[in-house]
Design a protein around this motif. Sequence first.
Motif, PDB file in Angstrom:
ATOM      1  N   LYS A  98      -2.069  49.602  40.912  1.00  0.00           N
ATOM      2  CA  LYS A  98      -2.307  50.004  39.528  1.00  0.00           C
ATOM      3  C   LYS A  98      -3.494  50.957  39.448  1.00  0.00           C
ATOM      4  N   GLN A  99      -4.526  50.671  40.229  1.00  0.00           N
ATOM      5  CA  GLN A  99      -5.759  51.438  40.123  1.00  0.00           C
ATOM      6  C   GLN A  99      -6.489  51.415  41.462  1.00  0.00           C
TER       7      GLN A  99
ATOM      8  N   ARG B  54     -12.386  61.798  35.321  1.00  0.00           N
ATOM      9  CA  ARG B  54     -12.261  60.415  35.764  1.00  0.00           C
ATOM     10  C   ARG B  54     -13.582  59.673  35.646  1.00  0.00           C
TER      11      ARG B  54
ATOM     12  N   ARG C  98      -1.976  54.962  47.833  1.00  0.00           N
ATOM     13  CA  ARG C  98      -1.398  55.499  46.598  1.00  0.00           C
ATOM     14  C   ARG C  98       0.080  55.827  46.763  1.00  0.00           C
TER      15      ARG C  98
ATOM     16  N   ASN D 284      -5.135  45.953  41.661  1.00  0.00           N
ATOM     17  CA  ASN D 284      -6.263  46.879  41.779  1.00  0.00           C
ATOM     18  C   ASN D 284      -6.785  46.910  43.211  1.00  0.00           C
TER      19      ASN D 284
ATOM     20  N   GLN E  73     -10.225  52.354  42.964  1.00  0.00           N
ATOM     21  CA  GLN E  73     -11.627  52.708  42.748  1.00  0.00           C
ATOM     22  C   GLN E  73     -12.240  52.994  44.111  1.00  0.00           C
TER      23      GLN E  73
ATOM     24  N   ASP F 192      -8.768  56.597  40.783  1.00  0.00           N
ATOM     25  CA  ASP F 192      -8.927  56.511  39.332  1.00  0.00           C
ATOM     26  C   ASP F 192     -10.372  56.556  38.885  1.00  0.00           C
TER      27      ASP F 192
ATOM     28  N   THR G  57      -8.873  41.520  43.259  1.00  0.00           N
ATOM     29  CA  THR G  57      -8.881  42.927  43.683  1.00  0.00           C
ATOM     30  C   THR G  57      -8.806  43.030  45.202  1.00  0.00           C
TER      31      THR G  57
END
Length: 708
Positions: free
Chosen positions: A601-602, A669, A594, A507, A604, A627, A539
């Motif tokens: 995975k994600q 989202r 990305r 993350n 924020q 996300d 994270t």
Amino acid sequence: MEPRRFVACLFALSLLVMSHQVVGQSTASELTTLDSHFPMQVPADKQAIEAQNEHVRTMLRLANGLIPMPELAEPSPVIYGRREMDGYSIEKIYFESLPGFYVTGNLYRPAKAADKAPIVLSAHGHWTDGRFYDAGDKAARAAIAMGAERFESAAHNVIQARCVQFARMGCVVLNWDMVGHADSQQISIDRIHGFRTQAAEIENTTDGWLLFSPQAESHLQSPMGLQTINTLQAVRVAQMLPGVDTSRIAMTGASGGGTQTFVAAAIQPAITAAFPAVMVSTGMQGGCTCENACYLRIDGGNIHIASCIAPRWLGMTAADDWTRTMPTDGFPELQRVYELFGAKNRVSLAPAIHFKHNYNHVSRVACYSMLNKAFGLGLQEPILESDFQRLTAEELTVWDDQHPAPPAGLDFERKLLKAWHQSTQRKLQQTLAVADDKGAGFRDVAGPAVEAMVGYGADEAVAKAEFDLASKQEDNGSLVMTGELTSAGEADKLPVYFNYPDQWNGNVTLVADVGGIAAVEKRLADPESEYAKLLASGTCIATCDLPAAEGDDEGTKQKLVRQDRLAACFTYGYNRALLLRRAKSLLTLAQFMRNHERTPKQIQMDGLGEAGPIVAVAGAVAGPLVDGCRIDRGDFRFQDVANIADANFVPGGARYLDLPGILALHAPRPLEVNGGAKGTFDATEAQYEKMGALGSLKIAEHKSADSQ
């Protein structure tokens, strides 16, 4: 994924590995101005030029306040006062554009009209008094002596001269006033064309705001927008006039009228032939406030706009002014565009560099020739003018006792802008009221507009940025890297920071803080801070130095192009606002992470404190890059920004239902909004509910713990 493997990939991706210190702020390049150079790189094929032209059209519609189109008046032209002249007739005409706002002019008709005659829309430009122009005896004699004109009547009024000749060629002609000229006095010439500054206490009152105010600009209301709407309404009137062949609509004008011509022709495909004189060039783009609007020339200049007319007929002139370089810089590029459409014979340039800025007889003959070919008039060339009876202002004016002039002045201007604003807001609200469209209505209107504002589209989400590593070190159980990112096609480098824990969970939290990397590092140094705890839990924390506010020493203002005329269009017509450039920086960082081969995975994205509105805008166009988002300053509204130099000023920021409307584009989202009062996010909640994602929206009146 192991953090060291991700680091190795980042390192390998770099084209250059540089050992240097990343400084604390990201600086912007010099501002573009209306006097900058605007060359055009012609794409390789027709499909590419069509895509480029469509983007330019989107920017034109955005700049002119046409997304969505406001509620226009149903034009019911009042036509009266017919005079029979030598080979033509002339009448007076007026009609509504926006409700209560009138377009005024004259209608010329050929004496022997065919069943269906072509029509020429004639925009006069910045000739003093427009339709009523009189050069005076001295200037008229000089024009004849130098070969610019043949007859005194034309030398006195070049605008009437071309209207008369068009009619004698068998065309109907609609010649209307620029706002502030001749009969169009509801908003004065000093307001529309001569604006320099206005007192803050008058530009926005309880009765409404004025043009050039931060509020008008935040809703994309401008003099150019008004004139473009007038032109589009003139096209509608042309299409409803009896005896007009609506497949043969031409438009012409010089100087400011040339700007009106190529902008309208680029937007309105019903205009099948355009002749903008002495205006299309890679040089000076238009010096009047009526020729500029926020966003208008950010992604291309007048050559790019003229390109949008292809493959329809396009004729131009060049003179001893900013257009003098057109034969070698600008026109060859337009020829290549027309070649891609298989229509090279439809674009022409008539350079007359021995004349100063003009639309004289020599230039008009080139226009007559183009129309002769475009409309199949079958006239012998060269088509030369004959003398005519010049009418005076008293004979041309549309207002009299039976047709009184409408309301005018600052009170009228406030009412006009208020009604204009309310009509666009109604249209946007109506898209949210559609129950079964799953949010498509609002997104289809506001989404492309906000993407154009930011300068970031879905196609850019797969682009790759280059990473230049500056430093890499172990730090208390994590790996810290700093460096610079460079996006494809962007000159500016973005200082970035990555902090990967040894046991990375896949993350990423991308933290936006106007204090930049140093501010985020300070948070991470406090083991009790939210982000230190996130890092400890596995994270990755990433951030960047946002572009600096360089308009003052305190970092609260943007740079403006000029201080003597405080019109937003001179700066933001050529440069994106600081907040938008900051949002683009965050998107560049998210895009890089990305699109890496080891995809997180994600991701924020958090906007802390004053960075909340920045993340709101970035998240609105981010699509699959992030996300979820969390923003502070939920109480912020773009319409409340009171200065066009403020670091948070964004042209059009309030148009799409302000911050709640921009946040609606985050749906479906996850979104957390802190510091916003409940009941003030109807647009956001409506869009999330329509998309079945209301549970993903959290609105809290308190500020987040880490926003301080």
